[in-house]
Every structure is written in structure tokens, then in C-alpha cells.
Design an enzyme around this catalytic site. Sequence first.
Site, PDB file in Angstrom:
ATOM      1  N   SER A 202       3.957  -4.108  70.034  1.00  0.00           N
ATOM      2  CA  SER A 202       3.895  -3.529  68.689  1.00  0.00           C
ATOM      3  C   SER A 202       2.564  -3.891  68.031  1.00  0.00           C
ATOM      4  O   SER A 202       1.603  -4.230  68.725  1.00  0.00           O
ATOM      5  CB  SER A 202       5.081  -4.038  67.858  1.00  0.00           C
ATOM      6  N   ASN A 203       2.492  -3.811  66.720  1.00  0.00           N
ATOM      7  CA  ASN A 203       1.266  -4.157  65.981  1.00  0.00           C
ATOM      8  C   ASN A 203       1.676  -4.660  64.598  1.00  0.00           C
ATOM      9  O   ASN A 203       2.846  -4.561  64.230  1.00  0.00           O
ATOM     10  CB  ASN A 203       0.353  -2.922  65.897  1.00  0.00           C
ATOM     11  N   PRO A 204       0.724  -5.212  63.824  1.00  0.00           N
ATOM     12  CA  PRO A 204       1.127  -5.870  62.555  1.00  0.00           C
ATOM     13  C   PRO A 204       1.390  -4.924  61.388  1.00  0.00           C
ATOM     14  O   PRO A 204       1.534  -5.392  60.257  1.00  0.00           O
ATOM     15  CB  PRO A 204      -0.069  -6.771  62.213  1.00  0.00           C
ATOM     16  N   ALA A 269       1.530   3.381  62.381  1.00  0.00           N
ATOM     17  CA  ALA A 269       0.695   2.798  63.432  1.00  0.00           C
ATOM     18  C   ALA A 269       1.519   2.885  64.721  1.00  0.00           C
ATOM     19  O   ALA A 269       2.239   1.956  65.081  1.00  0.00           O
ATOM     20  CB  ALA A 269       0.349   1.360  63.088  1.00  0.00           C
TER      21      ALA A 269
END
Length: 392
Positions: A202-204, A269
Site C-alpha cells: 500500500s502507500n501512506p 493513490a
Amino acid sequence: MRLVLGVGAGIAAYKSCELASRLTQDGHEVFICLTREATRFVSPRTFAALTHRPVSVEVGDEPLGPISHVTLARTAALMVVAPATADLIARMAEGRADDMLTAVYLGLRAPVLLAPAMEAEMWSHPAVKRHVERLRADGVVFIGPEEGRLASGLAGRGRMSEAARIHDRIEWLATPKTLAGRSLLITAGPTREFFDPVRFLSNPSSGSMGTAVAKAARNRGARVTLVHGPLSVPVPDGVDTVAVTSALEMEAAVFRCASDVDVIIATAAVSDWRPKTRQSEKVKKQETAMHWEMVPNPDILARLGHERARPGQILVGFAAETSDVAERGREKLRQKGVDLLLANQVGYERGFGPGDVQGVLLSRTGTEEPVVGDKTAAAQILLDAVERLFTT
Ligand code: C5P
């Protein structure tokens, strides 16, 4: 904007101090009308200090000179009553004018928002229900009451909404409805690509940009659908939501409603890859290096841009770049076939979460507009540009 904040005699009046302070900090001219009993809960001096203005109780009080109740009623853009007690609701429903608050209410033709607060038994009493129905029929908007701990210490429906929620509803009511009749689909947050039941790529992304755009569009009167991955910020009131986890789920959810909307704004995102295989059991720890084959995820926005589900639909994308922001943004705008693209700077601990945006809004026609400020400000710039596209 000139606002009247009416405060009834409930312990929730302490939350109205925070509300008065927030509204004053927003730059609004806030006039407080307390009921006589309310002055026994919070001193008029507290509100006067928070709003930097005289507070009134009696019809004859003069915060704005003689016949202030008329001046306030004629010039206020909105009236909020928080907390609205059972007694105050009854007096307003009956059209009484025995204090400044009720006299202003009768004279006012601007929107009125009421945040009730009382014990659950009082709220569900037929007499209170009758008065609430009468006020609703007169055009009054209600927020809450909510379930939770009450003054008695017991739990039930009767708790006044939090100041932040009332503040949000005030902004919603007070914003000109420049997007009325329009429908928007917004993607937000990260996606999670699981490779076993407990681990994912995933990403922040927090979802703060997407929810800021959703809120701003809702405030302007648009019908908003938010398709979102796991968010670390609350979903705004008054928008339809579709919760998804992976990019494939997001793609399916977006394409289910893409042809029904006037505008699609892709702030999500989306993970660029997903593991080719997903294990049904947790992968065991091992001492040696691990290799996992990844396959590309579909580019939802590019597919929307190329397929154009609905003629005249406006497509807006985002680009998070670590360098050459404007140049890469222009390239993405072309590649994805979108009408507008907000290219912004990201890095470690930068660009994700509630912080500021530093970027540029690019359009298909070649215009470039700097976007600097918090995500709410960025959302306004973006929606102004969308509205301009509707009129050209
Ligand atoms: O290609 P990149 O990820 O930089 O593009 C960002 C833009 O494309 C964003 O608007 C994002 O929401 C959208 N996007 C998408 N589907 C993907 C990847 C990005 O809709 N798989």
C-alpha cells in the site's frame, strides 16, 4: 458572514463555546443570543470574549444599537441554535418572542440550524416530536441529537452533535450552491493489495485530499459519491460512499457509476501493482530473501479518459511527483486523456496526510495555475476550475 448563534440552557452549552470560537476564527461576525437560563450554564462574558462582540439575552439588548433583534434578523446569513433544549424548541415552534433568541428567529428568513440536546426520554416524547415536526415544516434544519452519554450519565439519543460536526454543517448550509444539479464521483485514499491474509502492499495516502474535495463539492450542492480505500480520516456527512480495498475493487466500483456522473475526480493513490498470487494461508517467516511476482494494476483514470463513458463528462486527475512536478504532470495529463490535472510535490513524509499542497493545476487547453495551501483551499481551486469548464 454575519451569524447568530443561539444558546439554550443545557450542559452541552460548553461545546457552543468551541463552536463560537471556531466561527470567529473563520472570520465570521458571530452574535450570541443566550436564553436567561443558559446564562446560568455559561457566562455571557465567556461568549463575549470568544466572539469579541456584545452578547444578548433580552429583546431590548442592543448589540447592534436600538431594535437589534430586527437588525440581526435582517442581516444574518444563518442562525444556529446549539444546544436547542425541549423548552426552546417548544417556544420556537409556538412562535413566542419572549427573549432575544426567539425574537430574532421570528424575524429571520435565512436558514436556521438546530442542534437539540436533552435526555432521551424528552427527545422521544410526543410533545417534543410534534414541535420538531412543526419546525421542520417551517424549514428548520436539524443536526442530531446523537446517541451517547447524556447529562444524567445514562446513554441514549439526546446528545448534542460535536462542535466540529455542527461547524461542518454550517459551512455546508452557507455555501452558495454553484454545483446544484451536478453529480460527482470522487476516488480517495490508498488501495491495499494483499498477498496473504495479513500482509499487503500500500502507500501512506490518508484520503484527506479526496475527502476535502468531496466536502467542498457537497457544500456547493453537488451529489457526491466517494469510492474510497481504507481511510485514516472520517468520511464527510452527506456524501454516498462505496468502501473498497484493492485496485480491482475500486475499478469495478468506479465503472459501475461512471456513466451516471458529470465529473470524475481521481484523488486515490491506487497501488500500481498487485501480487500475482494471493495465498490463502499466512506465509511463514523464512531466513532467505523472498521474491514475490507483481503484476500491474489497471489504470482506472486512463481507462476513463480513453473510454469516456459519457459525452461532456469532466475528468480530473492528480499526480504525486517527487521531482519535475509540472513537466511530469503535463505528460500525465496527455497520457491519461483528462481535462484537468493537479500535479503536486510528494516525498518521504510529504504530500500525504493533512499537510499543505504545493503544486500546479494543469488543463487540457494549456493553462497552468499554482495551487498552494491546505487541502481545503486546493479543493476550492480545483472545483472553481471544474465550474469554469461547465461554462465554456
Ligand atoms: O500514474 P499516477 O499514479 O501518477 O496517476 C495518478 C492519477 O491517476 C491519480 O488521479 C490517480 O487517482 C489515478 N490512478 C488511477 N488508477 C491507477 C493509478 C492512478 O485512477 N491504477
